[in-house]
Design a protein around this motif. Structure first.
Motif, PDB file in Angstrom:
ATOM      1  N   ASP A 181      14.280   1.877   3.033  1.00 32.49           N
ATOM      2  CA  ASP A 181      12.877   2.172   2.735  1.00 32.49           C
ATOM      3  C   ASP A 181      12.500   3.601   3.119  1.00 32.49           C
ATOM      4  O   ASP A 181      11.359   4.018   2.923  1.00 32.49           O
ATOM      5  CB  ASP A 181      11.949   1.164   3.414  1.00 32.49           C
ATOM      6  CG  ASP A 181      12.091   1.143   4.929  1.00 32.49           C
ATOM      7  OD1 ASP A 181      12.903   1.911   5.477  1.00 32.49           O
ATOM      8  OD2 ASP A 181      11.370   0.343   5.566  1.00 32.49           O
ATOM      9  N   ARG A 182      13.454   4.369   3.635  1.00 36.98           N
ATOM     10  CA  ARG A 182      13.216   5.778   3.939  1.00 36.98           C
ATOM     11  C   ARG A 182      13.622   6.688   2.776  1.00 36.98           C
ATOM     12  O   ARG A 182      13.396   7.893   2.822  1.00 36.98           O
ATOM     13  CB  ARG A 182      13.973   6.193   5.198  1.00 36.98           C
ATOM     14  CG  ARG A 182      13.514   5.453   6.450  1.00 36.98           C
ATOM     15  CD  ARG A 182      14.314   5.869   7.690  1.00 36.98           C
ATOM     16  NE  ARG A 182      13.920   5.069   8.846  1.00 36.98           N
ATOM     17  CZ  ARG A 182      12.926   5.382   9.670  1.00 36.98           C
ATOM     18  NH1 ARG A 182      12.222   6.491   9.456  1.00 36.98           N
ATOM     19  NH2 ARG A 182      12.635   4.606  10.696  1.00 36.98           N
ATOM     20  N   ARG A 221      11.360  19.474  -7.210  1.00 40.70           N
ATOM     21  CA  ARG A 221      10.886  18.141  -6.834  1.00 40.70           C
ATOM     22  C   ARG A 221      11.614  17.614  -5.600  1.00 40.70           C
ATOM     23  O   ARG A 221      11.042  16.854  -4.817  1.00 40.70           O
ATOM     24  CB  ARG A 221      11.006  17.185  -8.013  1.00 40.70           C
ATOM     25  CG  ARG A 221      10.128  17.631  -9.178  1.00 40.70           C
ATOM     26  CD  ARG A 221       9.887  16.552 -10.168  1.00 40.70           C
ATOM     27  NE  ARG A 221       9.308  17.116 -11.386  1.00 40.70           N
ATOM     28  CZ  ARG A 221       8.729  16.396 -12.343  1.00 40.70           C
ATOM     29  NH1 ARG A 221       8.633  15.096 -12.214  1.00 40.70           N
ATOM     30  NH2 ARG A 221       8.233  16.981 -13.423  1.00 40.70           N
ATOM     31  N   VAL A 222      12.856  18.005  -5.438  1.00 41.09           N
ATOM     32  CA  VAL A 222      13.561  17.651  -4.202  1.00 41.09           C
ATOM     33  C   VAL A 222      12.806  18.227  -3.011  1.00 41.09           C
ATOM     34  O   VAL A 222      12.607  17.559  -1.991  1.00 41.09           O
ATOM     35  CB  VAL A 222      15.012  18.172  -4.227  1.00 41.09           C
ATOM     36  CG1 VAL A 222      15.660  18.058  -2.848  1.00 41.09           C
ATOM     37  CG2 VAL A 222      15.840  17.406  -5.258  1.00 41.09           C
ATOM     38  N   GLU A 223      12.334  19.456  -3.169  1.00 40.46           N
ATOM     39  CA  GLU A 223      11.594  20.123  -2.099  1.00 40.46           C
ATOM     40  C   GLU A 223      10.209  19.498  -1.905  1.00 40.46           C
ATOM     41  O   GLU A 223       9.784  19.224  -0.778  1.00 40.46           O
ATOM     42  CB  GLU A 223      11.462  21.613  -2.421  1.00 40.46           C
ATOM     43  CG  GLU A 223      10.783  22.440  -1.344  1.00 40.46           C
ATOM     44  CD  GLU A 223      10.835  23.918  -1.664  1.00 40.46           C
ATOM     45  OE1 GLU A 223      11.405  24.678  -0.868  1.00 40.46           O
ATOM     46  OE2 GLU A 223      10.303  24.330  -2.735  1.00 40.46           O
ATOM     47  N   GLU A 224       9.498  19.257  -3.005  1.00 39.48           N
ATOM     48  CA  GLU A 224       8.122  18.770  -2.928  1.00 39.48           C
ATOM     49  C   GLU A 224       8.018  17.348  -2.408  1.00 39.48           C
ATOM     50  O   GLU A 224       7.125  17.021  -1.611  1.00 39.48           O
ATOM     51  CB  GLU A 224       7.466  18.852  -4.311  1.00 39.48           C
ATOM     52  CG  GLU A 224       6.039  18.322  -4.360  1.00 39.48           C
ATOM     53  CD  GLU A 224       5.438  18.319  -5.756  1.00 39.48           C
ATOM     54  OE1 GLU A 224       4.303  17.807  -5.914  1.00 39.48           O
ATOM     55  OE2 GLU A 224       6.093  18.811  -6.702  1.00 39.48           O
ATOM     56  N   HIS A 225       8.939  16.469  -2.850  1.00 39.89           N
ATOM     57  CA  HIS A 225       8.812  15.045  -2.543  1.00 39.89           C
ATOM     58  C   HIS A 225       9.777  14.568  -1.448  1.00 39.89           C
ATOM     59  O   HIS A 225       9.737  13.391  -1.080  1.00 39.89           O
ATOM     60  CB  HIS A 225       9.033  14.216  -3.806  1.00 39.89           C
ATOM     61  CG  HIS A 225       8.027  14.466  -4.878  1.00 39.89           C
ATOM     62  ND1 HIS A 225       6.748  13.957  -4.837  1.00 39.89           N
ATOM     63  CD2 HIS A 225       8.102  15.187  -6.033  1.00 39.89           C
ATOM     64  CE1 HIS A 225       6.080  14.348  -5.912  1.00 39.89           C
ATOM     65  NE2 HIS A 225       6.879  15.097  -6.652  1.00 39.89           N
ATOM     66  N   GLY A 226      10.634  15.454  -0.969  1.00 40.53           N
ATOM     67  CA  GLY A 226      11.590  15.026   0.046  1.00 40.53           C
ATOM     68  C   GLY A 226      12.639  14.088  -0.498  1.00 40.53           C
ATOM     69  O   GLY A 226      13.049  13.128   0.176  1.00 40.53           O
ATOM     70  N   VAL A 227      13.098  14.332  -1.713  1.00 39.30           N
ATOM     71  CA  VAL A 227      14.078  13.473  -2.383  1.00 39.30           C
ATOM     72  C   VAL A 227      15.350  13.355  -1.545  1.00 39.30           C
ATOM     73  O   VAL A 227      15.830  14.340  -0.973  1.00 39.30           O
ATOM     74  CB  VAL A 227      14.394  14.028  -3.788  1.00 39.30           C
ATOM     75  CG1 VAL A 227      15.578  13.292  -4.412  1.00 39.30           C
ATOM     76  CG2 VAL A 227      13.163  13.913  -4.696  1.00 39.30           C
ATOM     77  N   THR A 228      15.886  12.140  -1.495  1.00 44.11           N
ATOM     78  CA  THR A 228      17.120  11.888  -0.750  1.00 44.11           C
ATOM     79  C   THR A 228      18.257  11.371  -1.624  1.00 44.11           C
ATOM     80  O   THR A 228      19.410  11.358  -1.196  1.00 44.11           O
ATOM     81  CB  THR A 228      16.877  10.836   0.349  1.00 44.11           C
ATOM     82  OG1 THR A 228      16.480   9.603  -0.266  1.00 44.11           O
ATOM     83  CG2 THR A 228      15.800  11.290   1.323  1.00 44.11           C
ATOM     84  N   MET A 249      14.023  -2.238  -1.789  1.00 45.86           N
ATOM     85  CA  MET A 249      13.916  -1.686  -0.442  1.00 45.86           C
ATOM     86  C   MET A 249      12.556  -1.044  -0.185  1.00 45.86           C
ATOM     87  O   MET A 249      12.287  -0.555   0.917  1.00 45.86           O
ATOM     88  CB  MET A 249      15.026  -0.657  -0.207  1.00 45.86           C
ATOM     89  CG  MET A 249      16.410  -1.258  -0.084  1.00 45.86           C
ATOM     90  SD  MET A 249      16.613  -2.339   1.370  1.00 45.86           S
ATOM     91  CE  MET A 249      16.499  -3.951   0.596  1.00 45.86           C
ATOM     92  N   GLY A 250      11.698  -0.999  -1.211  1.00 42.93           N
ATOM     93  CA  GLY A 250      10.383  -0.394  -1.032  1.00 42.93           C
ATOM     94  C   GLY A 250      10.422   1.115  -0.941  1.00 42.93           C
ATOM     95  O   GLY A 250       9.505   1.741  -0.394  1.00 42.93           O
ATOM     96  N   ASP A 291       0.808  -1.224   0.000  1.00 43.38           N
ATOM     97  CA  ASP A 291       0.000   0.000   0.000  1.00 43.38           C
ATOM     98  C   ASP A 291       0.839   1.270   0.000  1.00 43.38           C
ATOM     99  O   ASP A 291       0.308   2.372   0.043  1.00 43.38           O
ATOM    100  CB  ASP A 291      -0.931   0.010   1.223  1.00 43.38           C
ATOM    101  CG  ASP A 291      -1.877  -1.184   1.220  1.00 43.38           C
ATOM    102  OD1 ASP A 291      -2.365  -1.537   0.127  1.00 43.38           O
ATOM    103  OD2 ASP A 291      -2.096  -1.764   2.294  1.00 43.38           O
ATOM    104  N   ARG A 292       2.146   1.118  -0.043  1.00 41.27           N
ATOM    105  CA  ARG A 292       3.025   2.288  -0.076  1.00 41.27           C
ATOM    106  C   ARG A 292       3.132   2.809  -1.502  1.00 41.27           C
ATOM    107  O   ARG A 292       3.146   2.036  -2.456  1.00 41.27           O
ATOM    108  CB  ARG A 292       4.411   1.910   0.439  1.00 41.27           C
ATOM    109  CG  ARG A 292       5.435   3.036   0.324  1.00 41.27           C
ATOM    110  CD  ARG A 292       6.809   2.627   0.813  1.00 41.27           C
ATOM    111  NE  ARG A 292       6.844   2.557   2.278  1.00 41.27           N
ATOM    112  CZ  ARG A 292       7.970   2.475   2.984  1.00 41.27           C
ATOM    113  NH1 ARG A 292       9.135   2.424   2.353  1.00 41.27           N
ATOM    114  NH2 ARG A 292       7.930   2.422   4.301  1.00 41.27           N
ATOM    115  N   VAL A 293       3.236   4.146  -1.655  1.00 40.12           N
ATOM    116  CA  VAL A 293       3.437   4.725  -2.991  1.00 40.12           C
ATOM    117  C   VAL A 293       4.774   4.249  -3.535  1.00 40.12           C
ATOM    118  O   VAL A 293       5.824   4.457  -2.913  1.00 40.12           O
ATOM    119  CB  VAL A 293       3.400   6.265  -2.950  1.00 40.12           C
ATOM    120  CG1 VAL A 293       3.807   6.841  -4.307  1.00 40.12           C
ATOM    121  CG2 VAL A 293       2.003   6.751  -2.572  1.00 40.12           C
TER     122      VAL A 293
END
Length: 511
Positions: A197-198, A240-247, A222-223, A20-22
């Motif tokens: 997974d983070r 998109r780094v800002e909007e989605h929390g890209v790591t 890793m999901g 159920d995770r995006v």
């Protein structure tokens, strides 16, 4: 017990643990209908539907499915739906022109060809037994949700993808990557980059490019969340780094330069500071660029080295605790090296100074080109064609290319291929194509030409002519006219002499 290692392992785990995770945030602005946000449960369902669709079309296991596409959720899913059902996916560079795509489709023997809507007109003359435009048209044919796909007797030594590379010859070679190659590359890459997974992974690297270097498999296993970006733009990447929390992201040095340029105009704190890891490969960026990444962006810079033939990960250069107290400039100098061999990789330097590698990441071979395979893999090593050194700390430095390959914006360009296209112009009697240092692209494709007497050919003419025959990134960005070109007594071009004035003062003969 021995269980076959296949690409299915990554998506199967994600579906099992994180249904159920995006899984994917598809590119919203694209000519095909976007898939939007889909979960790992849905992604796995669509991969199975794709496999069932290929069953219905009569595409047997081991047959090839070609796909010319920008980054998309569909291409990402095809890497599992096609390869994971025992077929072979042939992801094709979307920058290629029709003649180049036609050759790859014919050479690979693909029975199915899927074309990005943006490229449909340009590829109209490329023929294939079954051909559809990606989107509603291809979904209607390929996505069969009402039936389970035929089982595949998994074989880790089966070819999963054929990835065509420009190499050093006029015709591209098809690199056969097995499920075992891909599985081990992905797990080692993910381990070295501490993928979890983070993470949120932004697809700044083309998915066709050695299957996104294999990082997309590690992220899936890793999901973690995939964020698809179709067209690369520095400001859009930061947004998109800002909007989605890209790591995490991967890309050529040219992508990093775009981000740095955009950051200079960014209003407010730079997104992702102390959070983003960016992995670069294709050519070592200048030390100054690495330092700017660390200071101006506040992102971790990681450099890797490899080739399509090596799936691609051979080395990695990532910050070490021993370097923490060094000035940032000295850290950047150390990170400028290609890096040390990754787990499972052995590297050496031949007597002629060529970098060699061995390990489970080395390709099965070149598709239907046994002579080329034998010329690259012998005496227990894959011969990279790159010249370099390995220091006492076992760090590899790439110093020069033994093959005539130019790496511009992270893409391999065969100088021989470009020369062949230019030489077809009736006014040109001689041509040499070389790479010269360039801050933005790493190396600039440069043509040195000799014309017939009385010709009024211009630089713009030569570039326009080449663009009719080759993808834009392969075409010269600079043209110089000469009265003659340096050659040996036997008539061979002496490219080292032609390159020398442009590289004067450079410590390494790559940029």
């Amino acid at each position: 017990m021995k269980v076959a290692l296949t690409v299915n392992d990554f998506l199967r785990r994600a579906e099992l643990l994180y249904p159920d995770r995006v899984a994917v945030v598809d590119e919203p602005d694209q000519p095909a209908e976007s898939w939007g946000e889909i979960t790992y449960g849905e992604m796995a369902r669509r991969a199975r539907a794709m496999a069932a669709g290929l069953d219905e079309l009569g595409i047997a296991q081991g047959e090839r499915v070609a796909m010319v596409s920008h980054n998309s959720a569909r291409l990402l899913t095809a890497l599992f739906g096609v390869s994971g059902s025992g077929r072979i996916l042939v992801p094709i560079n979307f920058r290629l022109v029709a003649e180049e795509v036609k050759y790859i489709v014919e050479h690979s023997g693909a029975r199915v060809l899927l074309i990005d809507p943006e490229l449909a007109d340009a590829m109209a003359d490329v023929e294939c037994e079954m051909k559809w435009t990606i989107g509603a048209e291809s979904d209607a044919v390929l996505m069969k949700f009402d039936t389970e796909p035929q089982p595949w007797d998994a074989d880790e030594d089966a070819t999963a993808t054929i990835n065509y590379t420009s190499g050093t010859t006029a015709r591209p070679k098809g690199v056969q990557l097995t499920h075992r190659n891909i599985w081990l590359n992905a797990t080692v890459f993910g381990w070295h980059m501490t993928v979890s997974d983070r993470d949120v992974y932004l697809h700044t690297l083309p998915q066709f490019h050695c299957n996104g270097w294999g990082m997309l498999y590690a992220v899936t296993g890793m999901g973690a969340e995939h964020v698809i970006i179709r067209k690369i733009d520095g400001t859009e990447i930061l947004r998109r780094v800002e909007e989605h929390g890209v790591t995490l992201m991967c890309g050529a040095p040219a992508v990093l330069n775009m981000i740095l340029d955009a950051a200079a105009e960014w209003d407010g704190p730079i997104p992702g500071r102390d959070r983003v890891r960016i992995v670069c490969a294709g050519a070592p960026p200048p030390t100054k660029t690495i330092e700017r990444c660390m200071t101006e962006l506040g992102w971790e810079f990681v450099q890797i080295y490899g080739l399509t033939e090596t799936t691609p990960l051979l080395t990695m250069n990532r910050m070490r605790p021993e370097w923490d107290e060094l000035p940032v400039g000295e850290q950047a100098v150390r990170l400028n090296k290609a890096g040390a061999p990754v787990v499972g990789c052995t590297m050496d330097v031949s007597q002629s100074g060529e970098i060699m590698a061995r390990g489970n990441m080395i390709m099965e071979g070149y598709w239907e080109q046994p002579d080329q395979t034998a010329a690259a893999i012998y005496d227990g090593f894959f011969h990279t064609g790159d010249g370099g050194t390995i220091d006492e700390a076992n760090y590899v430095t790439i110093a020069d290319r033994k093959k005539d390959v130019i790496i511009s914006g992270g893409e391999n360009v065969s100088s021989i291929e470009v020369e062949d296209a230019i030489f077809q112009h009736p006014d040109i009697t001689e041509v040499a194509v070389i790479g010269i240092p360039d801050e933005k692209w790493g190396e600039l494709v440069t043509a040195l030409v000799v014309t017939v007497e009385g010709s009024d050919l211009t630089e713009a003419d030569v570039i326009a002519w080449t663009k009719q025959k080759l993808a834009g990134y392969k075409c010269p960005k600079k043209v110089e006219f000469r009265s003659e070109l340096a050659r040996t007594a036997t008539g061979k071009l002496q490219k080292f002499k032609l390159r020398a004035p442009f590289w004067e003062g450079q410590e390494k003969q790559v940029n």
